[in-house]
Design a protein around this motif. Structure first.
Motif, PDB file in Angstrom:
ATOM      1  N   HIS A 180       0.819  -1.211   0.000  1.00 18.61           N
ATOM      2  CA  HIS A 180       0.000   0.000   0.000  1.00 18.61           C
ATOM      3  C   HIS A 180       0.854   1.263   0.000  1.00 18.61           C
ATOM      4  CE1 HIS A 180      -4.281  -1.392   1.403  1.00 18.61           C
ATOM      5  NE2 HIS A 180      -4.051  -1.612   0.127  1.00 18.61           N
ATOM      6  N   LEU A 181       1.881   1.301   0.832  1.00 19.53           N
ATOM      7  CA  LEU A 181       2.711   2.502   0.885  1.00 19.53           C
ATOM      8  C   LEU A 181       3.556   2.646  -0.378  1.00 19.53           C
ATOM      9  CD1 LEU A 181       3.813   2.502   4.646  1.00 19.53           C
ATOM     10  CD2 LEU A 181       1.738   3.424   3.583  1.00 19.53           C
ATOM     11  N   GLN A 182       4.045   1.525  -0.886  1.00 18.07           N
ATOM     12  CA  GLN A 182       4.870   1.570  -2.097  1.00 18.07           C
ATOM     13  C   GLN A 182       4.058   2.037  -3.304  1.00 18.07           C
ATOM     14  OE1 GLN A 182       4.649  -0.709  -4.819  1.00 18.07           O
ATOM     15  NE2 GLN A 182       6.569  -0.226  -5.892  1.00 18.07           N
ATOM     16  N   GLN A 183       2.829   1.546  -3.438  1.00 12.81           N
ATOM     17  CA  GLN A 183       2.029   1.944  -4.599  1.00 12.81           C
ATOM     18  C   GLN A 183       1.587   3.403  -4.507  1.00 12.81           C
ATOM     19  OE1 GLN A 183      -1.633   2.474  -4.866  1.00 12.81           O
ATOM     20  NE2 GLN A 183      -1.587   2.737  -2.642  1.00 12.81           N
ATOM     21  N   ALA A 184       1.628   3.963  -3.282  1.00  8.46           N
ATOM     22  CA  ALA A 184       1.318   5.383  -3.114  1.00  8.46           C
ATOM     23  C   ALA A 184       2.524   6.269  -3.425  1.00  8.46           C
ATOM     24  CB  ALA A 184       0.831   5.641  -1.683  1.00  8.46           C
ATOM     25  N   GLY A 185       3.643   5.637  -3.773  1.00  7.72           N
ATOM     26  CA  GLY A 185       4.830   6.395  -4.153  1.00  7.72           C
ATOM     27  C   GLY A 185       5.812   6.652  -3.031  1.00  7.72           C
ATOM     28  N   HIS A 186       5.613   5.983  -1.884  1.00  7.56           N
ATOM     29  CA  HIS A 186       6.488   6.199  -0.733  1.00  7.56           C
ATOM     30  C   HIS A 186       6.815   4.845  -0.093  1.00  7.56           C
ATOM     31  CE1 HIS A 186       5.873  10.605  -0.744  1.00  7.56           C
ATOM     32  NE2 HIS A 186       4.670  10.288  -1.194  1.00  7.56           N
ATOM     33  N   ALA A 187       7.823   4.193  -0.625  1.00  7.34           N
ATOM     34  CA  ALA A 187       8.197   2.867  -0.135  1.00  7.34           C
ATOM     35  C   ALA A 187       8.760   2.953   1.275  1.00  7.34           C
ATOM     36  CB  ALA A 187       9.230   2.233  -1.062  1.00  7.34           C
ATOM     37  N   ILE A 188       8.626   1.859   2.014  1.00  5.01           N
ATOM     38  CA  ILE A 188       9.165   1.782   3.369  1.00  5.01           C
ATOM     39  C   ILE A 188      10.695   1.747   3.304  1.00  5.01           C
ATOM     40  CG2 ILE A 188       9.331   0.359   5.446  1.00  5.01           C
ATOM     41  CD1 ILE A 188       6.483  -0.548   4.958  1.00  5.01           C
ATOM     42  N   VAL A 189      11.316   2.526   4.151  1.00  4.13           N
ATOM     43  CA  VAL A 189      12.772   2.553   4.234  1.00  4.13           C
ATOM     44  C   VAL A 189      13.292   1.152   4.595  1.00  4.13           C
ATOM     45  CG1 VAL A 189      14.719   3.456   5.562  1.00  4.13           C
ATOM     46  CG2 VAL A 189      12.842   4.983   4.862  1.00  4.13           C
ATOM     47  N   GLY A 190      14.243   0.667   3.804  1.00  2.00           N
ATOM     48  CA  GLY A 190      14.872  -0.611   4.083  1.00  2.00           C
ATOM     49  C   GLY A 190      14.119  -1.821   3.595  1.00  2.00           C
ATOM     50  N   ASP A 191      12.971  -1.641   2.949  1.00  2.00           N
ATOM     51  CA  ASP A 191      12.197  -2.795   2.481  1.00  2.00           C
ATOM     52  C   ASP A 191      12.974  -3.494   1.371  1.00  2.00           C
ATOM     53  OD1 ASP A 191      10.388  -4.633   1.402  1.00  2.00           O
ATOM     54  OD2 ASP A 191       8.683  -3.306   1.649  1.00  2.00           O
ATOM     55  N   PRO A 192      13.398  -4.775   1.604  1.00  2.00           N
ATOM     56  CA  PRO A 192      14.223  -5.457   0.605  1.00  2.00           C
ATOM     57  C   PRO A 192      13.429  -5.992  -0.580  1.00  2.00           C
ATOM     58  CG  PRO A 192      13.791  -6.929   2.438  1.00  2.00           C
ATOM     59  CD  PRO A 192      13.162  -5.610   2.800  1.00  2.00           C
ATOM     60  N   LYS A 193      12.102  -5.967  -0.490  1.00  2.00           N
ATOM     61  CA  LYS A 193      11.287  -6.597  -1.527  1.00  2.00           C
ATOM     62  C   LYS A 193      10.570  -5.572  -2.406  1.00  2.00           C
ATOM     63  CE  LYS A 193       8.303 -10.718  -1.845  1.00  2.00           C
ATOM     64  NZ  LYS A 193       9.306 -11.786  -1.932  1.00  2.00           N
ATOM     65  N   TYR A 194       9.997  -4.570  -1.775  1.00  2.00           N
ATOM     66  CA  TYR A 194       9.212  -3.583  -2.516  1.00  2.00           C
ATOM     67  C   TYR A 194       9.824  -2.180  -2.431  1.00  2.00           C
ATOM     68  CZ  TYR A 194       5.740  -7.312  -1.941  1.00  2.00           C
ATOM     69  OH  TYR A 194       5.081  -8.530  -1.930  1.00  2.00           O
ATOM     70  N   GLY A 195      11.000  -2.071  -1.847  1.00  2.00           N
ATOM     71  CA  GLY A 195      11.569  -0.764  -1.575  1.00  2.00           C
ATOM     72  C   GLY A 195      12.451  -0.211  -2.677  1.00  2.00           C
ATOM     73  N   ASP A 196      13.072   0.925  -2.370  1.00  2.00           N
ATOM     74  CA  ASP A 196      14.018   1.586  -3.269  1.00  2.00           C
ATOM     75  C   ASP A 196      15.401   1.015  -2.958  1.00  2.00           C
ATOM     76  OD1 ASP A 196      15.952   3.423  -4.371  1.00  2.00           O
ATOM     77  OD2 ASP A 196      14.350   4.918  -4.533  1.00  2.00           O
ATOM     78  N   PHE A 197      15.864   0.109  -3.789  1.00  2.00           N
ATOM     79  CA  PHE A 197      17.071  -0.660  -3.477  1.00  2.00           C
ATOM     80  C   PHE A 197      18.321   0.213  -3.406  1.00  2.00           C
ATOM     81  CE2 PHE A 197      14.170  -3.418  -6.014  1.00  2.00           C
ATOM     82  CZ  PHE A 197      13.669  -4.134  -4.943  1.00  2.00           C
ATOM     83  N   GLU A 198      18.435   1.198  -4.300  1.00  2.00           N
ATOM     84  CA  GLU A 198      19.606   2.064  -4.295  1.00  2.00           C
ATOM     85  C   GLU A 198      19.660   2.902  -3.017  1.00  2.00           C
ATOM     86  OE1 GLU A 198      22.149   2.063  -6.309  1.00  2.00           O
ATOM     87  OE2 GLU A 198      21.233   0.416  -7.437  1.00  2.00           O
TER      88      GLU A 198
END
Length: 331
Positions: free
Chosen positions: A264-282
């Motif tokens: 839900h947070l990722q699809q809203a454009g704000h991924a959870i910090v440190g999320d290894p699956k749905y997050g911003d890897f860089e």
């Protein structure tokens, strides 16, 4: 503790396996104790016959080879205290020996004779399976060999920290899971996300679909209304505070879907910090290697509201942010 009656005349047995040798499985007759009272027959057998395929368990039930108090029973038969269950000879598949779970206790937030609530650390699975040999529940059972019953009421992702309920009686397990199913509980998570969360976005009502990716792993994606397998999912979001890079949110879930908050947070454009699956890897890599050395997912089950399974009294339990999370989210 369950009593296991002899596999044959004059041949009493102990332990979970009544076979005289691994090559000759034998009939077992198990007396239902408090820990199993109220359980469905199929679920009882699946626990007793770990490793036996579900299809085979249901086959022996349909064939009448499983008896309850000497009579045929259906898969959905509810077992009662003192019932005698006849379990037919079943050959268990040979499996490589797994290392025993190390005994481990976890920080206790609440405990009585019905319920245990712990503060689970991040990075610890709640149970074994899917490449994990053991988790919280196996470690607790090893640490508490005298416990007659310990079962997970719900689950948390391995990467998520915070409040986790374990039932100490089957009646408590059923009561608490009914509350979860009927949405009569309040579960609030602290989540730190990248960027400036819009204050107006307070309700996320986006259906979710589970699927298996090309990597063989379980994934979840946003679905569309009316799409097959799309399940309605609702998260309520409140902004706690904002920093230059992050927004700290309180997320209360009204439904308990797999990976609900993360998607839900990722699809809203704000991924959870440190999320290894749905997050911003860089960004996650930069954060882990930088001065903060933050290398976990910032999702913490911080507050839980339930009715006590025996007394009905309202329990409101809280687990503070882990130190590394509190430091990163500080103003």
């Amino acid at each position: 503790m369950k009593r296991i009656i002899g596999a044959g005349p004059g041949a009493p047995t102990t332990g979970l396996t009544a076979a005289t040798t691994p090559e000759k499985p034998a009939v077992r007759r198990v007396v239902v104790d408090e820990g199993s009272a109220g359980q469905r027959l199929d679920n009882f057998l699946l626990r007793e016959l770990k490793g036996v395929p579900k299809t085979h368990v249901y086959r022996v039930i349909r064939a009448g080879e499983v008896r309850v108090n000497k009579g045929r029973a259906q898969a959905d038969t509810r077992l009662e205290l003192g019932d005698e269950v006849r379990i037919p000879p079943v050959r268990l598949p040979e499996r490589a020996a797994q290392p025993a779970a190390p005994a481990r206790e976890f920080p206790v937030v609440f405990e009585d004779e019905h319920l245990l609530v712990i503060d689970k650390p991040a990075g610890v699975a709640v149970h074994g399976g899917s490449g994990v040999s053991h988790g919280v529940i196996e470690a607790l059972r090893r640490a508490r060999p005298e416990a007659r019953f310990l079962e997970l009421v719900h689950r948390l992702d391995k990467e998520t920290s915070g409040l986790l309920m374990i039932a100490k009686k089957r009646s408590a397990l059923v009561h608490l899971q009914d509350q979860l199913r009927d949405r009569e509980t309040g579960k609030t998570y602290a989540a730190l996300v990248w960027g400036d969360w819009p204050d107006r976005l307070k309700v996320i009502d986006v259906p979710l679909v589970k699927f298996v990716g090309g990597d063989g792993e379980r994934w979840v994606r946003p679905g569309r209304d009316g799409e097959d397998d799309a399940k309605r999912s609702i998260s309520l979001v409140r902004v706690v505070r904002k920093t230059l890079r992050f927004s700290l949110l309180d997320v209360t879930i009204k439904t308990g879907r797999t990976h609900q908050i993360r998607v839900h947070l990722q699809q809203a454009g704000h991924a959870i910090v440190g999320d290894p699956k749905y997050g911003d890897f860089e960004k996650n890599r930069e954060l882990a290697r930088g001065p903060a050395r933050f290398d976990r997912m910032f999702l913490h089950a911080r507050r839980l509201r339930v009715s006590h399974p025996a007394t009905g009294a309202e329990l409101v339990l809280e687990a503070p942010l882990p130190p590394e999370c509190a430091k990163l989210a500080a103003p």
